[in-house]
Scaffold this active site. Structure first.
Site, mmCIF file in Angstrom:
data_model
loop_
_atom_site.group_PDB
_atom_site.id
_atom_site.type_symbol
_atom_site.label_atom_id
_atom_site.label_comp_id
_atom_site.label_asym_id
_atom_site.label_seq_id
_atom_site.Cartn_x
_atom_site.Cartn_y
_atom_site.Cartn_z
ATOM 1 N N HIS A 33 -1.614 0.554 2.215
ATOM 2 C CA HIS A 33 -1.252 2.189 2.308
ATOM 3 C C HIS A 33 -0.528 2.544 3.672
ATOM 4 C CE1 HIS A 33 -1.991 6.687 1.709
ATOM 5 N NE2 HIS A 33 -1.322 6.232 0.366
ATOM 6 N N LYS A 57 2.350 2.774 6.618
ATOM 7 C CA LYS A 57 3.465 3.566 6.539
ATOM 8 C C LYS A 57 4.055 3.397 8.072
ATOM 9 C CE LYS A 57 1.347 6.174 3.182
ATOM 10 N NZ LYS A 57 1.738 5.499 2.284
ATOM 11 N N ASP A 75 12.515 -4.043 17.640
ATOM 12 C CA ASP A 75 12.620 -4.849 18.621
ATOM 13 C C ASP A 75 11.075 -4.758 19.416
ATOM 14 O OD1 ASP A 75 15.141 -5.509 18.162
ATOM 15 O OD2 ASP A 75 16.043 -4.009 19.624
#
Length: 299
Positions: free
Chosen positions: A239, A241, A246
């Protein structure tokens, strides 16, 4: 003098970003429960789902003690008075504001699965300024008062979707990539983000993704994924996100890489270059990447 001021600023930033918590390492229910119990005067709980029995019990106890409890959600259980978002968009942000001084914010719904089973992360901020930003979102959801669209601080920037174009902001950050992009998302279906990642990959940027097996039902699964390193999580539900550019820039929040998540839903995303925070998320990414139970690319 400059070194002294820099040290003071660094200490202030550490105090503002109090902690980062991952379900892969900690009991998120314990983190959330302990946070809730610190409320003294007012608490705001906003999420798509608010149904964990222990969380509901704590909120009911706080209310009996005289704490003002405001719950906003799409799916809310228990006997608490809940304000349900009536806009056309989906209420998908997930946060708690404590006494207008502290904020817990992240990808986890306050449900049994969200706190006990799914792979999630939350951050805790000790900041009245950050609390004011999230409180403005709550006031908007309940009373329709215009909220703050964004908040720029010394330690990062908060953005409120749909007032801010999430796809434009994510693209802006991705275009900064010179060496690598790491993505860890439940849902990914935005074709413009996909195209940008293909361009970056063709330009020599390493693109690694950890995705939930939700991706196999996405229309993107029909496209060519050559040039990407991808791992799929079947169980538990991924779940998360977040993305890292870099190894220096982190974007974290409630928004998936979907048309709705980046343009329509009520979402909050946070961009930061704070080294300790970026490092924590890099370690989470690598921890999941090296997990032998995660499947390789098979779309």
């Amino acid at each position: 003098m400059r070194k002294v001021l820099a040290s003071i600023l660094e200490l202030l930033l550490v105090s503002l970003i109090a902690s980062v918590h991952f379900s892969s390492l900690e009991d998120l229910k314990g983190v959330v429960s302990n946070f809730l119990k610190e409320a003294r005067s007012e608490i705001q709980v906003v999420a798509y789902g608010v149904s964990d029995r222990d969380v509901i019990a704590i909120l009911e106890d706080l209310e009996k003690m005289g704490v003002v409890v405001r719950v906003v959600g799409e799916k809310v259980s228990g006997g608490l008075e809940a304000y349900v978002d009536t806009a056309d968009s989906l209420l998908h942000a997930k946060y708690i504001v404590l006494d207008r001084k502290r904020v817990l914010f992240g990808s986890a719904n306050f449900t049994r699965n969200g706190l006990e089973r799914d792979l999630n992360a939350v951050m805790i901020f000790d900041s009245e300024k950050v609390s004011a930003f999230f409180s403005s979102v709550t006031e908007w959801l309940i009373k329709g008062v215009e909220p703050l669209h964004s908040l720029k601080t010394n330690f990062g920037t908060f953005l409120l979707i749909p007032f801010v174009d999430g796809e434009k902001e994510i693209s802006r950050i991705l275009k900064k990539a010179k060496k690598s992009v790491k993505l860890c998302y439940y849902a990914f279906s935005d074709e413009d983000i996909f195209a940008l990642l293909k361009y970056l990959s063709s330009s020599g940027v390493s693109v690694k993704m950890i995705l939930d097996d939700w991706i196999e039902s996405s229309r993107l699964s029909r496209l060519r994924w050559g040039g990407f390193d991808v791992k799929i999580v079947e169980n538990p539900l991924l779940h998360h996100k977040f993305l890292i550019v870099d190894d220096k820039i982190l974007v974290f929040g409630s928004a998936n890489l979907t048309e709705s998540g980046l343009h329509k839903n009520v979402e909050v995303i946070f961009e930061t270059q704070e080294k300790d925070v970026v490092r924590d998320f890099m370690e989470e990414f690598e921890r999941l990447w090296e997990n032998g139970t995660i499947q390789g690319f098979r779309i």
